[in-house]
Design an enzyme around this catalytic site. Structure first.
Site, PDB file in Angstrom:
ATOM      1  N   GLU A   1       0.843  -1.202   0.000  1.00  0.00           N
ATOM      2  CA  GLU A   1       0.000   0.000   0.000  1.00  0.00           C
ATOM      3  C   GLU A   1       0.877   1.251   0.000  1.00  0.00           C
ATOM      4  O   GLU A   1       1.845   1.320   0.737  1.00  0.00           O
ATOM      5  CB  GLU A   1      -0.912  -0.022   1.239  1.00  0.00           C
TER       6      GLU A   1
ATOM      7  N   LYS B   1       8.264  -1.515  -2.486  1.00  0.00           N
ATOM      8  CA  LYS B   1       7.613  -0.747  -1.413  1.00  0.00           C
ATOM      9  C   LYS B   1       8.667  -0.139  -0.474  1.00  0.00           C
ATOM     10  O   LYS B   1       8.601   1.049  -0.136  1.00  0.00           O
ATOM     11  CB  LYS B   1       6.649  -1.662  -0.655  1.00  0.00           C
TER      12      LYS B   1
ATOM     13  N   CYS C   1       6.411   4.583   9.389  1.00  0.00           N
ATOM     14  CA  CYS C   1       7.015   3.728   8.364  1.00  0.00           C
ATOM     15  C   CYS C   1       8.388   4.137   7.839  1.00  0.00           C
ATOM     16  O   CYS C   1       9.215   3.255   7.600  1.00  0.00           O
ATOM     17  CB  CYS C   1       6.048   3.583   7.199  1.00  0.00           C
TER      18      CYS C   1
HETATM   19  P1  NAD Z   1      -1.695  -0.448  12.700  1.00  0.00           P
HETATM   20  O1  NAD Z   1      -0.854  -0.752  13.876  1.00  0.00           O
HETATM   21  O2  NAD Z   1      -2.497   0.814  12.664  1.00  0.00           O
HETATM   22  O3  NAD Z   1      -2.749  -1.651  12.483  1.00  0.00           O
HETATM   23  C1  NAD Z   1      -2.417  -2.995  12.523  1.00  0.00           C
HETATM   24  C2  NAD Z   1      -3.543  -3.755  13.226  1.00  0.00           C
HETATM   25  O4  NAD Z   1      -3.313  -5.160  13.081  1.00  0.00           O
HETATM   26  C3  NAD Z   1      -3.633  -3.497  14.738  1.00  0.00           C
HETATM   27  O5  NAD Z   1      -4.909  -2.946  15.051  1.00  0.00           O
HETATM   28  C4  NAD Z   1      -3.425  -4.880  15.370  1.00  0.00           C
HETATM   29  O6  NAD Z   1      -4.212  -5.111  16.523  1.00  0.00           O
HETATM   30  C5  NAD Z   1      -3.842  -5.803  14.237  1.00  0.00           C
HETATM   31  N1  NAD Z   1      -3.316  -7.171  14.333  1.00  0.00           N
HETATM   32  C6  NAD Z   1      -2.032  -7.572  14.498  1.00  0.00           C
HETATM   33  N2  NAD Z   1      -1.953  -8.923  14.471  1.00  0.00           N
HETATM   34  C7  NAD Z   1      -3.216  -9.384  14.287  1.00  0.00           C
HETATM   35  C8  NAD Z   1      -3.781 -10.691  14.166  1.00  0.00           C
HETATM   36  N3  NAD Z   1      -3.030 -11.783  14.211  1.00  0.00           N
HETATM   37  N4  NAD Z   1      -5.109 -10.798  14.008  1.00  0.00           N
HETATM   38  C9  NAD Z   1      -5.899  -9.690  13.953  1.00  0.00           C
HETATM   39  N5  NAD Z   1      -5.419  -8.434  14.044  1.00  0.00           N
HETATM   40  C10 NAD Z   1      -4.094  -8.283  14.203  1.00  0.00           C
HETATM   41  O7  NAD Z   1      -0.750  -0.539  11.438  1.00  0.00           O
HETATM   42  P2  NAD Z   1      -0.893   0.235  10.030  1.00  0.00           P
HETATM   43  O8  NAD Z   1      -0.404   1.631  10.160  1.00  0.00           O
HETATM   44  O9  NAD Z   1      -2.261  -0.003   9.491  1.00  0.00           O
HETATM   45  O10 NAD Z   1       0.192  -0.550   9.158  1.00  0.00           O
HETATM   46  C11 NAD Z   1      -0.025  -1.887   8.759  1.00  0.00           C
HETATM   47  C12 NAD Z   1       1.032  -2.257   7.733  1.00  0.00           C
HETATM   48  O11 NAD Z   1       0.887  -1.427   6.579  1.00  0.00           O
HETATM   49  C13 NAD Z   1       2.484  -2.065   8.188  1.00  0.00           C
HETATM   50  O12 NAD Z   1       3.262  -3.083   7.625  1.00  0.00           O
HETATM   51  C14 NAD Z   1       2.879  -0.724   7.595  1.00  0.00           C
HETATM   52  O13 NAD Z   1       4.272  -0.653   7.347  1.00  0.00           O
HETATM   53  C15 NAD Z   1       2.115  -0.732   6.282  1.00  0.00           C
HETATM   54  N6  NAD Z   1       1.762   0.602   5.764  1.00  0.00           N
HETATM   55  C16 NAD Z   1       1.306   1.579   6.610  1.00  0.00           C
HETATM   56  C17 NAD Z   1       0.928   2.819   6.085  1.00  0.00           C
HETATM   57  C18 NAD Z   1       0.428   3.919   6.976  1.00  0.00           C
HETATM   58  O14 NAD Z   1       0.229   5.023   6.464  1.00  0.00           O
HETATM   59  N7  NAD Z   1       0.198   3.710   8.279  1.00  0.00           N
HETATM   60  C19 NAD Z   1       0.964   3.029   4.702  1.00  0.00           C
HETATM   61  C20 NAD Z   1       1.415   1.997   3.865  1.00  0.00           C
HETATM   62  C21 NAD Z   1       1.802   0.780   4.415  1.00  0.00           C
HETATM   63  C1  UGA Z   2       4.547   7.682   3.684  1.00  0.00           C
HETATM   64  C2  UGA Z   2       4.567   7.615   2.147  1.00  0.00           C
HETATM   65  O1  UGA Z   2       4.365   8.929   1.634  1.00  0.00           O
HETATM   66  C3  UGA Z   2       3.476   6.683   1.649  1.00  0.00           C
HETATM   67  O2  UGA Z   2       3.560   6.556   0.223  1.00  0.00           O
HETATM   68  C4  UGA Z   2       3.643   5.311   2.284  1.00  0.00           C
HETATM   69  O3  UGA Z   2       2.596   4.446   1.892  1.00  0.00           O
HETATM   70  C5  UGA Z   2       3.618   5.456   3.791  1.00  0.00           C
HETATM   71  O4  UGA Z   2       4.675   6.375   4.204  1.00  0.00           O
HETATM   72  C6  UGA Z   2       3.882   4.172   4.527  1.00  0.00           C
HETATM   73  O5  UGA Z   2       4.422   3.238   3.981  1.00  0.00           O
HETATM   74  O6  UGA Z   2       3.543   4.196   5.715  1.00  0.00           O
HETATM   75  P1  UGA Z   2       3.137   8.978   5.510  1.00  0.00           P
HETATM   76  O7  UGA Z   2       4.268   8.604   6.410  1.00  0.00           O
HETATM   77  O8  UGA Z   2       1.762   8.684   5.945  1.00  0.00           O
HETATM   78  O9  UGA Z   2       3.329   8.272   4.079  1.00  0.00           O
HETATM   79  O10 UGA Z   2       3.198  10.550   5.202  1.00  0.00           O
HETATM   80  P2  UGA Z   2       4.173  11.460   4.305  1.00  0.00           P
HETATM   81  O11 UGA Z   2       3.352  12.466   3.629  1.00  0.00           O
HETATM   82  O12 UGA Z   2       5.069  10.653   3.471  1.00  0.00           O
HETATM   83  O13 UGA Z   2       5.027  12.210   5.409  1.00  0.00           O
HETATM   84  C7  UGA Z   2       6.011  11.540   6.180  1.00  0.00           C
HETATM   85  C8  UGA Z   2       6.776  12.544   6.995  1.00  0.00           C
HETATM   86  O14 UGA Z   2       7.610  13.348   6.157  1.00  0.00           O
HETATM   87  C9  UGA Z   2       5.903  13.517   7.776  1.00  0.00           C
HETATM   88  O15 UGA Z   2       6.460  13.737   9.046  1.00  0.00           O
HETATM   89  C10 UGA Z   2       5.951  14.776   6.925  1.00  0.00           C
HETATM   90  O16 UGA Z   2       5.709  15.946   7.658  1.00  0.00           O
HETATM   91  C11 UGA Z   2       7.369  14.714   6.414  1.00  0.00           C
HETATM   92  N1  UGA Z   2       7.571  15.478   5.166  1.00  0.00           N
HETATM   93  C12 UGA Z   2       6.917  15.125   4.031  1.00  0.00           C
HETATM   94  C13 UGA Z   2       8.467  16.543   5.147  1.00  0.00           C
HETATM   95  O17 UGA Z   2       9.091  16.878   6.181  1.00  0.00           O
HETATM   96  N2  UGA Z   2       8.670  17.215   3.977  1.00  0.00           N
HETATM   97  C14 UGA Z   2       8.030  16.887   2.831  1.00  0.00           C
HETATM   98  O18 UGA Z   2       8.276  17.560   1.785  1.00  0.00           O
HETATM   99  C15 UGA Z   2       7.134  15.815   2.850  1.00  0.00           C
END
Ligand code: NAD
Ligand code: UGA
Length: 467
Positions: A170, A225, A281
């Protein structure tokens, strides 16, 4: 393998990715039933709350979609066993944090939650199931999932279960998650079972142009990713490093960013200097990349990427030192106001927020901190900071939370803008200049405050990257 017409989806993990992603799929595919399951009962209860303000995640546009689809074709539950058994396709969307102890501590991903999902799926799935990695995972994790699933299913006699494993990372960013999901730059699907890939393409192509849907092998998808996040973070460290040079030379980072970003080969996005990147992340994924490089004997490559994190830490430390210096080298007992505690605007997520490290620096100096954030609660700030307070024996500084921004500023010696919330760009600086203790300082780490208005008052002003 078989061609599957996906009609029933189970998503394991109702977090920042699972919740919004499934909400958008449910909205775009009313004929598909989606169950989002999580072992966290409180989180599921919040997703099911009648009051849409109580959803566990704040994302612009999310509550409107939840209102349309919840309990129609999108359901939130803790009954993992039941919904795995009913599903044609299962998204694994659980947390993958960095290991805190043991082999690879501080760098490698802790895959215990992913592994437990694989075991649950092996046990409870029925018939043919497409298993989709949505979490961000180290390259070749699909192999582990395959092995767990296949070895567990072979051991149960008379089992006719079959599985296809896909990687579908994602790319959404928090604060713009809904828009990113509706209009993605690309959708990436990695796998070696063309039927399964086609089944997933059929879902996304309901609203995403097929030209934007890429299919690759599993390992390219998993690695892409990590690399995408590393490249994005690298741009932020690059511009932050130059912000320090601007301050030293009299150049202005906004002007430099603009001039550099207008080169189409470079591009203008992600060139905003600030207090360093936060979020759950970037740091974790780069550390993971560093671990993988070292594991494969590529130390020079590992060192290159590690510098992205070093610059990030350095940027926060140098801004903190500069603030102490401007306040006569002493902030003991002084009132410091932090505006913004989320790691970026338009989210309530505080994971790895620069505000956490900044708070710790100021508390160590004995400052009296007041924290304001339009979406982060006092409880959430407390979760991030209270353990830290307990840790230091002769603690002198303290923190408080104030939900009214002007009240938070009363008698402040220094105001530090750490998150780029829109309301901070509209503050009434004339009013504020009468509220602070003189000589009052404004430190804008995001370059969003109305500089011209500030300069008309008695307030002192510093902003990142401005010489
Ligand atoms: P999060 O911590 O918000 O959510 C994960 C959820 O999974 C938790 O609520 C937890 O209780 C649940 N969980 C864990 N093990 C479980 C199980 N066995 N059964 C049922 N539920 C279970 O995490 P997130 O921010 O949603 O991130 C999830 C993944 O996506 C990570 O690998 C992260 O790197 C990736 N990712 C996150 C973002 C983001 O913006 N947060 C964007 C892209 C990718
Ligand atoms: C980031 C990536 O942008 C997503 O594509 C990815 O899916 C995600 O991580 C993930 O894998 O979790 P996110 O961390 O939610 O998304 O937000 P961003 O907009 O990337 O910002 C990350 C950090 O960088 C923030 O603290 C933001 O303030 C900072 N940032 C961003 C800067 O300081 N300068 C910039 O120009 C842009």
């Amino acid at each position: 393998m078989l061609k599957v017409d996906i009609k029933n989806i189970c998503c394991i993990g109702a977090g920042y990715v699972g919740g919004p992603t499934m909400a958008v799929i449910a909205d775009k595919c009313p004929d598909i039933k989606i169950n989002v399951v999580d072992l966290n009962e409180l989180r599921i209860a919040s997703w099911n709350s009648n009051d849409l303000e109580d959803l566990p995640i704040y994302e612009p546009g999310l509550k409107e979609i939840i209102n349309r689809v919840r309990n129609k074709n999108l359901f939130f539950s803790t009954d993992t066993e039941r919904y795995i058994s009913e599903a044609d396709a299962i998204f694994i969307s659980v947390n993958t944090p960095i290991k805190v102890s043991g082999l690879g501590a501080g760098q490698a991903s802790n895959l215990c939650w992913v592994e437990s999902c694989a075991r649950q799926i092996a046990r409870d799935a029925k018939g043919h199931t497409i298993v989709i990695e949505k979490s961000t995972l180290p390259v070749r994790t699909a192999e582990i999932i395959k092995e767990i699933i296949i070895s567990s299913t072979n051991s149960s006699e008379g089992d006719s279960k079959t599985f296809s494993i896909l990687s579908n990372p994602e790319f959404l960013a928090e604060g713009t998650a809904i828009d990113d999901l509706i209009n993605p730059d690309r959708v990436l699907i990695g796998g070696d079972d063309n039927f399964a890939i086609q089944s997933l393409i059929e879902i996304y192509s309901r609203w995403v142009d097929r030209k934007k849907i890429l299919s690759t092998n599993l390992w390219s998808s998993e690695l892409s990713k990590l690399v995408a996040n590393a490249f994005l973070a690298q741009r932020i460290s690059s511009i932050n490093s130059i912000s320090a040079l601007c301050e030293a030379t009299g150049a202005d980072i906004s002007e430099v960013s603009r001039a550099v970003g207008l080169d189409q080969r470079i591009g203008s996005k992600f060139l905003n200097a600030g207090p360093g990147f936060g979020g759950s992340c970037f740091k974790k994924d780069i550390l993971n990349l560093v671990y993988l490089c070292n594991f494969f004997g590529l130390k020079t490559v590992a060192d290159f990427w590690e510098q992205v994190i070093s610059i990030n830490d350095w940027q926060q430390k140098r801004i903190y030192e500069l603030i102490v210096h401007k306040l006569f080298g002493n902030i003991y007992g002084k009132k410091i106001v932090l505006l913004g505690f989320s790691f970026k605007a338009n989210t309530n997520d505080t994971r790895e927020s620069p505000s956490i490290q900044m708070s710790k620096y100021f508390l160590d100096e004995g400052a009296n901190l007041t924290i304001h954030d339009p979406r982060v609660s006092r409880d959430q700030v407390s979760k991030e900071l209270c353990n830290y307070r307990k840790k230091i024996g002769n603690f002198r500084g303290y923190w408080d939370f104030e939900s009214d921004v002007y009240k938070s500023i009363e008698n402040a010696d220094g105001i530090i803008i750490l998150t780029e919330w829109e309301e901070y760009s509209k503050l009434d600086w004339k009013k504020i200049s009468n509220l602070v203790r003189k000589p009052g300082w404004v430190f804008d780490t995001r370059k969003i405050a109305d500089k011209d208005s500030i300069k008309k008052t008695s307030l002192n002003y510093w902003s990142v990257g401005e010489g």
